[in-house]
Scaffold this active site. Structure first.
Site, mmCIF file in Angstrom:
data_model
loop_
_atom_site.group_PDB
_atom_site.id
_atom_site.type_symbol
_atom_site.label_atom_id
_atom_site.label_comp_id
_atom_site.label_asym_id
_atom_site.label_seq_id
_atom_site.Cartn_x
_atom_site.Cartn_y
_atom_site.Cartn_z
ATOM 1 N N ILE A 49 23.833 -57.101 -27.357
ATOM 2 C CA ILE A 49 23.378 -55.917 -28.004
ATOM 3 C C ILE A 49 23.586 -54.697 -27.020
ATOM 4 O O ILE A 49 23.403 -53.559 -27.399
ATOM 5 C CB ILE A 49 22.079 -55.940 -28.813
ATOM 6 N N GLY A 50 23.618 -55.034 -25.923
ATOM 7 C CA GLY A 50 23.891 -53.829 -24.943
ATOM 8 C C GLY A 50 24.102 -54.128 -23.398
ATOM 9 O O GLY A 50 23.642 -55.304 -23.298
ATOM 10 N N GLY B 83 24.796 -52.442 -19.278
ATOM 11 C CA GLY B 83 24.850 -51.500 -18.342
ATOM 12 C C GLY B 83 24.764 -51.928 -16.934
ATOM 13 O O GLY B 83 24.598 -53.193 -16.755
ATOM 14 N N GLY B 84 24.469 -51.110 -16.250
ATOM 15 C CA GLY B 84 24.364 -51.172 -14.657
ATOM 16 C C GLY B 84 23.113 -51.978 -14.116
ATOM 17 O O GLY B 84 23.040 -52.823 -13.281
ATOM 18 N N MET B 85 21.991 -52.035 -15.072
ATOM 19 C CA MET B 85 21.021 -52.804 -14.478
ATOM 20 C C MET B 85 20.569 -54.069 -15.700
ATOM 21 O O MET B 85 19.606 -54.639 -15.897
ATOM 22 C CB MET B 85 19.617 -51.795 -14.776
ATOM 23 N N VAL C 42 21.792 -57.030 -22.411
ATOM 24 C CA VAL C 42 20.601 -57.682 -23.428
ATOM 25 C C VAL C 42 21.300 -58.267 -24.625
ATOM 26 O O VAL C 42 22.276 -57.603 -25.017
ATOM 27 C CB VAL C 42 19.665 -56.480 -23.862
ATOM 28 N N LYS D 113 17.292 -60.191 -21.666
ATOM 29 C CA LYS D 113 17.740 -59.193 -20.525
ATOM 30 C C LYS D 113 18.143 -60.070 -19.402
ATOM 31 O O LYS D 113 17.209 -60.705 -18.549
ATOM 32 C CB LYS D 113 16.806 -58.070 -20.095
ATOM 33 N N ASP E 210 12.728 -44.442 -14.539
ATOM 34 C CA ASP E 210 14.065 -44.119 -15.047
ATOM 35 C C ASP E 210 13.708 -43.539 -16.781
ATOM 36 O O ASP E 210 14.374 -44.127 -17.549
ATOM 37 C CB ASP E 210 15.130 -45.284 -14.970
#
Length: 313
Positions: free
Chosen positions: A70-71, A73-75, A78, A93, A191
């Site tokens: 579902i997602g 990114g750099g971190m 998920v 995650k 963040d």
């Protein structure tokens, strides 16, 4: 042709501050049909990694039914999943594999993850468990199993329309409560941005990724100390030391990253608050106007926003 002042989905009248052609109810419905957010792509040295497929991840989590990615990114990436025994939806995650290749990362991960998992607050995404699983080739896959938030992010909301003062004042105090709770326990988010502020079906705020930026930063520091060529640090090393999102970062996060404390979160929240009220980002110290000069709001809000956005902590 659809009237621009009516919702293109249900036909209801739209308030004057709504952009994008959807009323709040349809926007929420649209957001929930796409993905759980707050986990969107971002610009970061680890963003080029390829997350495991649903099938690959399922082979490492027999206790879970992995539904979908579902997602990413750099971190991390998920996944939406279901705990088989509890029949409960969760978010899984996983962190980029390369950050765990430093031999000291396991100890740091356990220490930071325990602190994150102890955060129990209605406005913070709950971490149910964490750990690591062996990778197919070598190394470990570090993960968190977290509360699944069925809703949309503040970013999705702001992409469609500005928030009225009443709506902003319903959201911001919930963020403040969560930040105060975490800060009292020595945890700084680092963040705060609209992507990490989630809204569930009831409009309740849920902040995601508490402490994760610090964990990734520690991994980057270790990589800089133990690996790479000699000489000046490359862009990856610099970016790993300075964690955050530039538009929302406090000045000290760029100027003095080692001195960052809870006040950096307050600055970031000030940026979010300003954006919610005006639809714009405050650019640079003393180069932006108070919110009341851009939109019709109580001038007393100016003091709150401008105090949060002071250059000096």
């Amino acid at each position: 042709m659809n009237d621009r002042r009516t919702c293109r989905n249900c036909g209801s009248s739209l308030p004057g501050n709504v952009r994008g052609g959807l009323c709040p109810a349809c926007l929420l419905k649209c957001g929930m049909q796409t993905k759980t957010v707050g986990f969107t792509d971002d610009i970061h040295p680890h963003a080029s990694w390829t997350p495991p497929t649903v099938e690959e991840l399922a082979g490492r989590f027999a206790e879970l039914e992995i539904v979908e990615l579902i997602g990413r990114g750099g971190m991390g990436a998920v996944y939406k999943a279901r705990e088989k025994d509890l029949d409960r939806l969760v978010a899984v995650k996983i962190l980029p594999p390369e950050i765990g290749r430093d031999e000291t990362f396991a100890q740091r991960f356990a220490r930071e993850a325990k602190a994150m998992a102890k955060l129990s607050h209605p406005n913070i995404v709950t971490i149910y468990s964490f750990g690591s699983r062996p990778l197919a080739a070598d190394g470990q896959l570090y993960y968190f199993i977290m509360e699944y938030v069925d809703g949309l992010s503040l970013r999705q909301l702001l992409d469609r329309r500005t928030c009225g003062p009443d709506e902003a004042l319903a959201i911001v105090p919930q963020i403040c409560d969560a930040l105060q709770y975490a800060h009292n326990r020595g945890i700084v988010h680092r963040d705060i941005k609209p992507e990490n502020i989630l809204l569930n079906r009831d409009g309740q705020v849920k902040i995601a990724d508490f402490g994760l930026a610090r964990l990734i930063e520690l991994a980057g520091d270790a990589a800089t100390r133990t690996g790479g060529e000699t000489g000046a640090p490359d862009a990856t090393q610099v970016a790993d030391k300075v964690m955050g999102t530039p538009d929302y970062m406090a000045p000290e996060q760029l100027e003095r990253p080692a001195d960052v404390d809870h006040r950096a979160d307050i600055y970031s929240l000030g940026v979010v608050f300003y954006q919610m009220l005006t639809g714009e980002l405050p650019k640079g110290p003393e180069k932006f106007e108070p919110p009341s000069r851009k939109v019709v709001i109580d001038v007393r809000l100016d003091e709150v926003v401008l105090r949060a956005l002071e250059h000096e902590p």
